[in-house]
Scaffold this motif. Structure first.
Motif, PDB file in Angstrom:
ATOM      1  N   SER A  44       0.665  -1.346   0.076  1.00  0.00           N
ATOM      2  CA  SER A  44      -0.164  -0.053   0.143  1.00  0.00           C
ATOM      3  C   SER A  44       0.916   1.245   0.104  1.00  0.00           C
ATOM      4  O   SER A  44       2.070   1.386   0.314  1.00  0.00           O
ATOM      5  N   VAL A  45       0.444   2.310  -0.496  1.00  0.00           N
ATOM      6  CA  VAL A  45       1.081   3.601  -0.216  1.00  0.00           C
ATOM      7  C   VAL A  45      -0.107   4.391   0.196  1.00  0.00           C
ATOM      8  O   VAL A  45      -1.271   4.648  -0.219  1.00  0.00           O
ATOM      9  N   TYR A 103       5.003   3.938   2.468  1.00  0.00           N
ATOM     10  CA  TYR A 103       4.647   2.725   1.751  1.00  0.00           C
ATOM     11  C   TYR A 103       4.584   1.653   2.909  1.00  0.00           C
ATOM     12  O   TYR A 103       5.569   1.460   3.960  1.00  0.00           O
ATOM     13  N   SER A 104       3.933   0.651   2.332  1.00  0.00           N
ATOM     14  CA  SER A 104       4.152  -0.599   3.277  1.00  0.00           C
ATOM     15  C   SER A 104       4.297  -1.724   2.224  1.00  0.00           C
ATOM     16  O   SER A 104       3.541  -1.981   1.473  1.00  0.00           O
ATOM     17  N   TYR A 105       5.511  -2.327   2.421  1.00  0.00           N
ATOM     18  CA  TYR A 105       5.803  -3.377   1.692  1.00  0.00           C
ATOM     19  C   TYR A 105       6.861  -4.390   2.465  1.00  0.00           C
ATOM     20  O   TYR A 105       7.414  -3.824   3.483  1.00  0.00           O
ATOM     21  N   ARG A 135      14.335   4.480   4.653  1.00  0.00           N
ATOM     22  CA  ARG A 135      14.138   3.075   4.837  1.00  0.00           C
ATOM     23  C   ARG A 135      13.387   2.971   6.150  1.00  0.00           C
ATOM     24  O   ARG A 135      12.531   2.304   6.423  1.00  0.00           O
ATOM     25  N   SER A 136      13.903   3.623   7.258  1.00  0.00           N
ATOM     26  CA  SER A 136      13.357   3.574   8.690  1.00  0.00           C
ATOM     27  C   SER A 136      11.913   4.014   8.686  1.00  0.00           C
ATOM     28  O   SER A 136      11.339   3.553   9.674  1.00  0.00           O
ATOM     29  N   GLN A 137      11.755   5.071   7.833  1.00  0.00           N
ATOM     30  CA  GLN A 137      10.389   5.430   8.048  1.00  0.00           C
ATOM     31  C   GLN A 137       9.417   4.964   7.024  1.00  0.00           C
ATOM     32  O   GLN A 137       8.316   5.471   7.040  1.00  0.00           O
ATOM     33  N   ALA A 166      -0.911  21.326  -9.500  1.00  0.00           N
ATOM     34  CA  ALA A 166      -1.062  19.904 -10.357  1.00  0.00           C
ATOM     35  C   ALA A 166      -1.516  19.014  -9.031  1.00  0.00           C
ATOM     36  O   ALA A 166      -1.418  19.324  -7.949  1.00  0.00           O
ATOM     37  N   GLU A 167      -1.636  17.701  -9.593  1.00  0.00           N
ATOM     38  CA  GLU A 167      -1.815  16.737  -8.776  1.00  0.00           C
ATOM     39  C   GLU A 167      -0.523  15.933  -8.709  1.00  0.00           C
ATOM     40  O   GLU A 167       0.016  15.849  -9.677  1.00  0.00           O
ATOM     41  N   TYR A 168      -0.121  15.317  -7.685  1.00  0.00           N
ATOM     42  CA  TYR A 168       1.034  14.648  -7.501  1.00  0.00           C
ATOM     43  C   TYR A 168       0.762  13.280  -6.711  1.00  0.00           C
ATOM     44  O   TYR A 168       0.193  13.075  -5.980  1.00  0.00           O
ATOM     45  N   PHE A 169       1.411  12.293  -7.493  1.00  0.00           N
ATOM     46  CA  PHE A 169       1.140  11.083  -7.050  1.00  0.00           C
ATOM     47  C   PHE A 169       2.555  10.326  -6.760  1.00  0.00           C
ATOM     48  O   PHE A 169       3.417  10.240  -7.596  1.00  0.00           O
ATOM     49  N   CYS A 170       2.563   9.660  -5.557  1.00  0.00           N
ATOM     50  CA  CYS A 170       3.542   8.840  -5.021  1.00  0.00           C
ATOM     51  C   CYS A 170       3.149   7.303  -5.737  1.00  0.00           C
ATOM     52  O   CYS A 170       1.922   7.038  -5.825  1.00  0.00           O
ATOM     53  N   ALA A 171       4.135   6.647  -6.157  1.00  0.00           N
ATOM     54  CA  ALA A 171       3.955   5.259  -6.809  1.00  0.00           C
ATOM     55  C   ALA A 171       5.276   4.337  -6.175  1.00  0.00           C
ATOM     56  O   ALA A 171       6.149   4.775  -6.309  1.00  0.00           O
ATOM     57  N   VAL A 172       4.777   2.975  -6.063  1.00  0.00           N
ATOM     58  CA  VAL A 172       5.761   1.957  -5.701  1.00  0.00           C
ATOM     59  C   VAL A 172       5.487   0.646  -6.615  1.00  0.00           C
ATOM     60  O   VAL A 172       4.382   0.782  -6.848  1.00  0.00           O
ATOM     61  N   GLY A 173       6.594  -0.100  -6.815  1.00  0.00           N
ATOM     62  CA  GLY A 173       6.254  -1.129  -7.547  1.00  0.00           C
ATOM     63  C   GLY A 173       7.533  -2.247  -7.262  1.00  0.00           C
ATOM     64  O   GLY A 173       8.779  -1.605  -6.638  1.00  0.00           O
TER      65      GLY A 173
END
Lengths: 111, 115
Positions: B3-4, B25-27, B69-71, B87-94
């Motif tokens: 999740s992000v 994020y949660s990975y 990383r710790s946070q 604008a709209e800003y999006f964080c993404a992880v993969g």
């Protein structure tokens, strides 16, 4: 020269109709995606293809059928359109490390 | 499940002020991390990315982000915003696991700039 291009940019249609959105990328990428952005701007993956092979299908209704005739093209066909299908659909491509390049989007409005 | 989280739905800053947009994020592992920007009626443009190495990454348009990383965070910063940054800003992880290569996006942060 547009990297990821989608057509059409706008699509207004009636409930029950069938419509297609086309996507082409000239980046030489192996992987292509369809994302849906809802009215709250939330982006969610629908499908991904790697070299014409379906890799991800994120519990999308089977009224949505992607087709990839070659690795540069990924089309999206939608049957029996519903009001809830109204959204912006983004095509994207990537080549390793998931760095995705997005098209300009297709705003679909179902009336 | 991965999740992000982007805790801020809407941020308003004055032109010339500094900016920080938050992303957590949660990975299970360190994913690839991205920030995208979407101007009204436009597609998403990649601002910057983190794969590995130096945890402070520079992007386009004067943006930078720091991976902690710790946070489990990847916050986006800009020292002085311009009106065109609205604008709209999006964080993404993969995660690049074969068979599950996709980006998961946060819910976005809308940035408004006031004169």
């Amino acid at each position: 020269d547009t990297a990821v291009s989608q057509t059409p940019k706008y699509l207004v249609t009636q409930m029950g109709n069938d419509k297609s959105i086309k996507c082409e990328q000239n980046l030489g990428h192996d992987t292509m995606y369809w994302y849906k952005q809802d009215s709250k701007k939330f982006l969610k993956i629908m499908f991904s293809y790697n070299n014409k092979e379906l890799i991800i299908n994120e519990t999308v209704p089977n009224r949505f059928s992607p087709k990839s005739p070659d690795k540069a093209h990924l089309n999206l066909h939608i049957n029996s359109l519903e009001l809830g299908d109204s959204a912006v659909y983004f095509c994207a491509s990537s080549q390793g490390k998931l760095e995705a390049f997005f098209g300009q989007g297709t705003r679909l409005t179902v009336v | 499940a991965q999740s992000v989280t982007q805790p801020d739905i809407h941020i308003t800053v004055s032109e010339g002020a500094s900016l920080e947009l938050r992303c957590n994020y949660s990975y299970g592992a360190t994913p690839y991390l991205f920030w995208y920007v979407q101007s009204p009626g436009q597609g998403l443009q990649l601002l910057l990315k983190y794969f590995s190495g130096d945890t402070l990454v520079q992007g386009i348009k004067g943006f930078e982000a720091e991976f902690k990383r710790s946070q489990s965070s990847f916050n986006l910063r800009k020292p002085s915003v311009h009106w065109s940054d609205a604008a709209e800003y999006f964080c993404a992880v993969g995660l690049s696991n074969f068979g599950n290569e996709k980006l998961t996006f946060g819910t976005g942060t809308r940035l408004t700039i006031i004169p």
